[in-house]
Write a protein that holds these residues in place. Structure first.
Motif, short mmCIF file in Angstrom:
data_model
loop_
_atom_site.label_atom_id
_atom_site.label_comp_id
_atom_site.label_asym_id
_atom_site.label_seq_id
_atom_site.Cartn_x
_atom_site.Cartn_y
_atom_site.Cartn_z
N ASP A 1 7.52 -4.89 7.89
CA ASP A 1 7.99 -5.38 9.18
C ASP A 1 9.29 -4.71 9.62
O ASP A 1 9.49 -4.47 10.81
N LEU A 2 10.16 -4.41 8.67
CA LEU A 2 11.47 -3.85 8.99
C LEU A 2 11.45 -2.35 9.25
O LEU A 2 12.22 -1.85 10.05
N GLY A 3 10.57 -1.63 8.54
CA GLY A 3 10.61 -0.17 8.67
C GLY A 3 9.25 0.49 8.67
O GLY A 3 9.18 1.73 8.60
N GLY A 4 8.18 -0.30 8.72
CA GLY A 4 6.84 0.25 8.77
C GLY A 4 6.48 1.07 7.53
O GLY A 4 7.14 0.97 6.49
N GLN B 1 5.12 -10.94 -0.11
CA GLN B 1 5.90 -11.20 1.09
C GLN B 1 7.09 -10.25 1.21
O GLN B 1 7.47 -9.87 2.32
N THR B 2 7.65 -9.84 0.07
CA THR B 2 8.75 -8.86 0.10
C THR B 2 8.24 -7.52 0.61
O THR B 2 8.89 -6.86 1.43
N TRP B 3 7.04 -7.10 0.14
CA TRP B 3 6.45 -5.86 0.67
C TRP B 3 6.17 -5.98 2.16
O TRP B 3 6.39 -5.04 2.92
N GLN B 4 5.71 -7.15 2.59
CA GLN B 4 5.44 -7.36 4.01
C GLN B 4 6.73 -7.30 4.83
O GLN B 4 6.76 -6.74 5.94
N LEU B 5 7.80 -7.85 4.28
CA LEU B 5 9.09 -7.79 4.97
C LEU B 5 9.53 -6.33 5.13
O LEU B 5 9.99 -5.93 6.21
N LEU C 1 9.05 5.15 1.29
CA LEU C 1 10.32 5.49 0.67
C LEU C 1 10.59 4.59 -0.54
O LEU C 1 11.01 5.07 -1.60
N ILE C 2 10.33 3.30 -0.39
CA ILE C 2 10.53 2.37 -1.51
C ILE C 2 9.62 2.74 -2.68
O ILE C 2 10.06 2.78 -3.84
N ARG C 3 8.37 3.03 -2.39
CA ARG C 3 7.42 3.39 -3.45
C ARG C 3 7.78 4.69 -4.15
O ARG C 3 7.63 4.82 -5.36
N SER C 4 8.22 5.69 -3.38
CA SER C 4 8.40 7.02 -3.96
C SER C 4 9.80 7.28 -4.50
O SER C 4 9.96 8.03 -5.45
N ASP C 5 10.83 6.64 -3.94
CA ASP C 5 12.20 7.03 -4.29
C ASP C 5 13.03 5.97 -5.01
O ASP C 5 14.02 6.31 -5.64
#
Length: 197
Positions: A180-183, A173-177, A189-193
């Motif tokens: 939803d917030l930034g596509g 659900q956190t990944w889904q949020l 960005l979260i995954r890579s940085d």
């Protein structure tokens, strides 16, 4: 309605999602990070990169992202012998808590954040604590955060609101949020940085 928020920003998945969440709700969002020992050096090393990428990837966010504050809390290593402060293995401890539990860490984070927020007239503190993925840490619980909100408000003579948007979400659900917030750009960005300890 509050217009400003201060996000406890470790530069991991949860706090980056919380930053995006706060940016969608408040006119100005500031960030605060805490340097406490060897385990979070990598997170701190990528902070400015992530903040810069958020500004360039989402130019519409740039105007809402305000000051970034850094607080050194080396005393945590002196106060507790845990796996998050020295370079040690994380395992289940004698009290049934993981050895990564630093007693009072989030309570101290919120106290320091509230002191900065008080000085800057920011009434909302946002943290990425989550009861469904909290490793048993007592200071991640909803009841603890509600009690902390009351204590900070009374102790500083100013109403603070603690917003933990991930409290009842699991990791999916956190990944889904984030989606939803930034596509896809935010998820990428979260995954890579970002870096989670």
């Amino acid at each position: 309605m509050h217009t400003r928020a201060l996000v406890l920003f470790s530069c991991g998945q949860d706090s980056t999602t919380c930053l995006a969440w706060a940016r969608a709700r408040y006119a100005e969002v500031e960030t605060i990070g805490f340097e406490y020992g060897p385990r979070n050096v990598v997170e701190l090393a990528v902070r400015q990169t992530v903040l810069a990428r958020l500004r360039t990837t989402f130019p519409q966010w740039a105007a809402r992202l305000g000051a970034d504050h850094m607080v050194t809390m080396r005393e945590l290593a002196q106060l507790s012998d845990t796996a998050l402060t020295p370079d040690a293995e994380i395992k289940l401890g004698a009290r049934g808590l993981p050895t990564s539990f630093v007693p009072g860490r989030n309570l101290l984070y919120f106290t320091y954040a509230a002191a900065v927020a008080y000085r800057r007239d920011v009434p909302v503190l946002v943290g990425g604590m989550c009861e469904t993925d909290f490793s048993g840490y007592p200071d991640y619980r909803d009841d603890t955060l509600k009690a902390m909100q009351i204590a900070l408000s009374l102790g500083m003579g100013q109403r603070f609101t603690i917003e933990p948007p991930l409290t009842w979400l699991d990791k999916a659900q956190t990944w889904q949020l984030a989606q939803d917030l930034g596509g896809a750009p935010l998820v990428d960005l979260i995954r890579s940085d970002t870096h989670s300890c």
